[in-house]
Each structure stands twice: as C-alpha cells, then as structure tokens.
Write a protein that holds these residues in place. Structure first.
Motif, short mmCIF file in Angstrom:
data_model
loop_
_atom_site.label_atom_id
_atom_site.label_comp_id
_atom_site.label_asym_id
_atom_site.label_seq_id
_atom_site.Cartn_x
_atom_site.Cartn_y
_atom_site.Cartn_z
N SER A 1 0.83 -1.21 0.00
CA SER A 1 0.00 0.00 0.00
C SER A 1 0.86 1.26 0.00
N THR A 2 1.91 1.28 0.80
CA THR A 2 2.82 2.43 0.86
C THR A 2 3.50 2.66 -0.48
N ILE A 3 3.99 1.61 -1.09
CA ILE A 3 4.68 1.74 -2.37
C ILE A 3 3.73 2.25 -3.45
N LEU A 4 2.51 1.72 -3.49
CA LEU A 4 1.55 2.15 -4.50
C LEU A 4 1.11 3.59 -4.26
N SER A 5 0.96 3.96 -3.00
CA SER A 5 0.58 5.34 -2.67
C SER A 5 1.68 6.31 -3.09
N ASN A 6 2.92 5.97 -2.80
CA ASN A 6 4.04 6.83 -3.19
C ASN A 6 4.17 6.90 -4.70
N ALA A 7 3.87 5.81 -5.38
CA ALA A 7 3.94 5.80 -6.84
C ALA A 7 2.89 6.75 -7.43
N LYS A 8 1.71 6.79 -6.82
CA LYS A 8 0.67 7.71 -7.29
C LYS A 8 1.11 9.16 -7.09
N LYS A 9 1.71 9.46 -5.97
CA LYS A 9 2.16 10.82 -5.69
C LYS A 9 3.22 11.26 -6.69
N GLY A 10 4.11 10.37 -7.04
CA GLY A 10 5.18 10.69 -7.97
C GLY A 10 4.71 10.73 -9.40
N ALA A 11 3.57 10.12 -9.71
CA ALA A 11 3.09 10.05 -11.08
C ALA A 11 2.36 11.30 -11.52
N LYS A 12 2.04 12.19 -10.62
CA LYS A 12 1.32 13.41 -10.99
C LYS A 12 2.26 14.33 -11.75
N ALA A 13 2.15 14.31 -13.05
CA ALA A 13 3.05 15.11 -13.89
C ALA A 13 2.64 16.57 -13.82
N GLY A 14 3.61 17.43 -13.71
CA GLY A 14 3.36 18.85 -13.71
C GLY A 14 2.84 19.40 -12.40
N ALA A 15 2.66 18.57 -11.43
CA ALA A 15 2.15 19.05 -10.15
C ALA A 15 3.23 19.81 -9.41
N ALA A 16 2.83 20.89 -8.81
CA ALA A 16 3.78 21.70 -8.04
C ALA A 16 4.16 20.94 -6.78
N PRO A 17 5.40 21.06 -6.33
CA PRO A 17 5.80 20.36 -5.10
C PRO A 17 5.03 20.90 -3.91
N LYS A 18 4.71 20.01 -2.99
CA LYS A 18 3.96 20.41 -1.80
C LYS A 18 4.86 21.25 -0.90
N ALA A 19 4.22 22.18 -0.21
CA ALA A 19 4.96 23.00 0.74
C ALA A 19 5.34 22.16 1.94
N LYS A 20 6.45 22.47 2.53
CA LYS A 20 6.87 21.74 3.72
C LYS A 20 5.94 22.09 4.86
N ARG A 21 5.70 21.10 5.68
CA ARG A 21 4.84 21.34 6.84
C ARG A 21 5.65 21.93 7.98
N GLY A 22 4.95 22.49 8.92
CA GLY A 22 5.62 23.04 10.08
C GLY A 22 5.38 24.53 10.19
N ARG A 23 5.90 25.09 11.21
CA ARG A 23 5.70 26.51 11.45
C ARG A 23 6.58 27.34 10.55
N LYS A 24 6.06 28.49 10.21
CA LYS A 24 6.86 29.45 9.47
C LYS A 24 7.74 30.18 10.48
N PRO A 25 8.92 30.57 10.07
CA PRO A 25 9.78 31.30 11.01
C PRO A 25 9.08 32.58 11.48
N GLY A 26 9.11 32.79 12.77
CA GLY A 26 8.53 34.01 13.34
C GLY A 26 7.04 33.95 13.54
N SER A 27 6.40 32.77 13.32
CA SER A 27 4.96 32.69 13.45
C SER A 27 4.50 32.33 14.86
#
Length: 119
Positions: free
Chosen positions: A47-73
């Motif tokens: 399931s993990t491998i197939l899920s990761n394969a789907k995420k990588g297969a999205k052509a032209g998709a913008a990279p996701k923003a990193k999670r976490g706090r923004k500096p100074g927030s």
C-alpha cells in the motif's frame, strides 16, 4: 562490511510492475501473490509503495509546501521590565492598571486585544 547489492529488481519495483500487470488487485492480493513468488512483502508495504507511486506520477504538479511553522509565526516573548524598573514598581503599575480597567479579568482582556492589534 557493506551489504552486497541484491541481484534483480527491488521489492518496490516488483510491486509497481505487478500492479501495472494486474490493476484490478488490491494491496492484500498483491502481497499474497508476491509472497508466493518468493518476495516477502506485507500488504501495508504494498500500500505504501503504491501510494508513493501515485504521488510521484502526478506530472506537472507543483511540489507540496513543507509542513511546520513558518519562522517568526510563534508567540513573541513578553517584554520584561525596563532596565531601571524593579519588579515591585512593575507590580504596582499593573495593579493600578487593573484597578483602572475594573478588575484583573477586564485588564487581561484589554491587553489580549491590544496584543492582537499590535501583533
């Protein structure tokens, strides 16, 4: 001593190829079939491998923003008493403010509102 590279394709490659050949099967069925073929894999791993394969297969998709706090927030540190003030003077001033505002709760609410406006 370092491990020798395994001969043949990796488990992940085998899983992706098997899914491409059998798109109707789910992770449990794929794991069972591959285990019978001699590749020890769990349904969760499939399931993990197939899920990761789907995420990588999205052509032209913008990279996701990193999670976490923004500096100074985060919350800003409260300013301490001025260099010349003693803690007694600060407490007396705070007591006077609370009395002028009609109590500690009202003074705290007013200061919280002020902090939101300034922050």
């Amino acid at each position: 001593m370092a491990k020798k590279a395994a001969a043949g394709p990796s488990k992940s490659e085998v899983i992706r190829k098997y899914k491409a050949d059998h798109p109707e099967l789910g992770p449990t069925a794929i794991a069972e079939a591959l285990t019978k073929e001699g590749h020890k894999v769990s349904p969760a791993f499939v399931s993990t491998i197939l899920s990761n394969a789907k995420k990588g297969a999205k052509a032209g998709a913008a990279p996701k923003a990193k999670r976490g706090r923004k500096p100074g927030s985060g919350k800003k540190a409260a300013a301490g008493p001025a260099a010349g003030d003693s803690s007694l003077d600060t407490l007396i001033a705070a007591k006077k403010l609370a009395d002028q505002m009609g109590g500690i709760a009202k003074a705290k609410a007013a200061l919280d509102t002020l902090a939101k406006l300034l922050g």
